[in-house]
Design an enzyme around this catalytic site. Structure first.
Site, PDB file in Angstrom:
ATOM      1  CG  HIS A   1      32.715  35.803  47.966  1.00 54.50           C
ATOM      2  ND1 HIS A   1      32.146  36.926  48.400  1.00 54.50           N
ATOM      3  CD2 HIS A   1      33.406  35.668  49.109  1.00 54.50           C
ATOM      4  CE1 HIS A   1      32.133  37.437  49.788  1.00 54.50           C
ATOM      5  NE2 HIS A   1      33.328  36.243  49.816  1.00 54.50           N
TER       6      HIS A   1
ATOM      7  CD  GLU B   1      36.366  33.021  55.215  1.00 57.19           C
ATOM      8  OE1 GLU B   1      36.898  33.132  54.274  1.00 57.19           O
ATOM      9  OE2 GLU B   1      35.030  32.785  55.139  1.00 57.19           O
TER      10      GLU B   1
ATOM     11  CG  ASP C   1      37.233  37.029  53.805  1.00 55.56           C
ATOM     12  OD1 ASP C   1      37.053  38.374  53.856  1.00 55.56           O
ATOM     13  OD2 ASP C   1      36.563  36.313  53.288  1.00 55.56           O
TER      14      ASP C   1
HETATM   15  C1  3PY Z   1      39.011  33.582  51.280  1.00 59.21           C
HETATM   16  O1  3PY Z   1      40.163  33.395  51.026  1.00 59.21           O
HETATM   17  O2  3PY Z   1      38.714  34.247  52.205  1.00 59.21           O
HETATM   18  C2  3PY Z   1      37.833  33.213  50.644  1.00 59.21           C
HETATM   19  O3  3PY Z   1      36.849  32.929  51.071  1.00 59.21           O
HETATM   20  C3  3PY Z   1      38.295  32.369  49.256  1.00 59.21           C
HETATM   21  O4  3PY Z   1      37.220  32.564  48.431  1.00 59.21           O
HETATM   22 MG    MG Z   2      36.584  34.433  52.294  1.00 65.81          MG
END
Ligand code: 3PY
Ligand code: MG
Length: 264
Positions: A41, A142, A168
């Site tokens: 990102h 995530e 995420d």
């Molecule tokens: C998240 O918290 O999903 C991340 O990928 C941190 O950048």
């Molecule tokens: Mg992330």
């Protein structure tokens, strides 16, 4: 991987998304235990990553790259440029974790292709065996789907760390980041992850981006925490300096924590 000098507390990482080798160099020498260049990102180009890693003095904090995707190409390029560890996003199951681990290591341990770059700037290139021993592979959990499979993901040979992306994970779970971090119940996702990884002897890390989120993750038993971002540090320092100059009462823009997605 992503260890600190004091084993009694989590290691502290700086998360670099500005894509700026100079800013990364400053944070590399600021006392963090490790730095991570965020190529998923963040604003990094391939060339920027090579420049940043090339100019960092050897022997300092560990340098990780969060790659854009779980592909041999993305992982191989980050390692070729000199990263000592990769953090691989959105790893959903043991098969994806095994693929990430294999991409990190030369045969016979994995399927990484030979082409390291540090020789281009006069540094010694490790042998394949040395490189395989030194590299760190962190896979990111995530989603609730991945949390359900964390035990089998942590058991994959070559996975050195499970790394949580709370932004995420909160988004995919339909809760706020704060609610995710505050959940300390027996079935809390963060607890499940720490318990599964600790039982397997696998280190567990997470992104935080602020001191308060870092404290919650430390209390949950995480071993490595990205406590700050380069952009957040810059924004906070700017706000604090302006406040000191102008005096309190004048609202200053403050970027305390990287936001999760807004509601709606
Ligand atoms: C998240 O918290 O999903 C991340 O990928 C941190 O950048
Ligand atoms: Mg992330």
């Amino acid at each position: 991987m992503l260890t600190g000098s004091d084993p009694s507390r989590p290691s502290a990482g700086a998360w670099c998304g500005l894509g700026d080798p100079g800013a990364t160099e400053i944070l590399h020498s600021a006392g963090f235990d490790w730095v991570c260049l965020d190529a998923q990102h963040g604003a990094w180009s391939d060339r920027g990553i090579v420049r940043a890693l090339r100019q960092l003095p050897p022997g300092g904090p560990q340098t990780a790259v969060r790659v854009a995707a779980n592909t041999p190409a993305a992982i191989g390029r980050a390692l070729d440029a000199g990263a000592t560890a990769v953090i691989v996003p959105m790893v959903q199951d043991p098969r994806a974790a095994a693929s990430a681990a294999a991409s990190c290591r030369y045969p016979p341990a994995g399927d990484r292709s030979w082409g390291p770059m540090p020789a281009l700037w006069g540094r010694r290139v490790p042998t394949p065996r040395e490189a395989n021993r030194a590299v760190g592979c962190a896979v990111m959990i995530e989603t609730p789907y991945a949390v359900e499979r964390v035990d089998r993901i942590a058991a994959v040979d070559g996975v050195d760390m499970v790394f949580v992306g709370p932004l995420d994970l909160a988004l995919a779970s339909g809760v706020s980041v704060e609610a995710l971090l505050a959940d300390t119940g027996p079935t809390a996702p963060l607890r499940q992850i720490v318990t599964a990884c600790t039982a397997r002897g696998v280190r567990v890390g997470a992104f935080a981006g602020s001191a308060s989120r870092s404290a919650a993750l430390a209390a949950a038993g995480f071993h490595a925490i990205a406590v700050a971002t380069d952009s957040g540090l810059l924004a906070n320092a700017a706000a604090r300096t302006l406040e000191a100059w102008r005096g309190p009462g004048e609202p200053a823009a403050r970027q305390e924590e990287p936001g999760g997605p807004g509601g709606g």
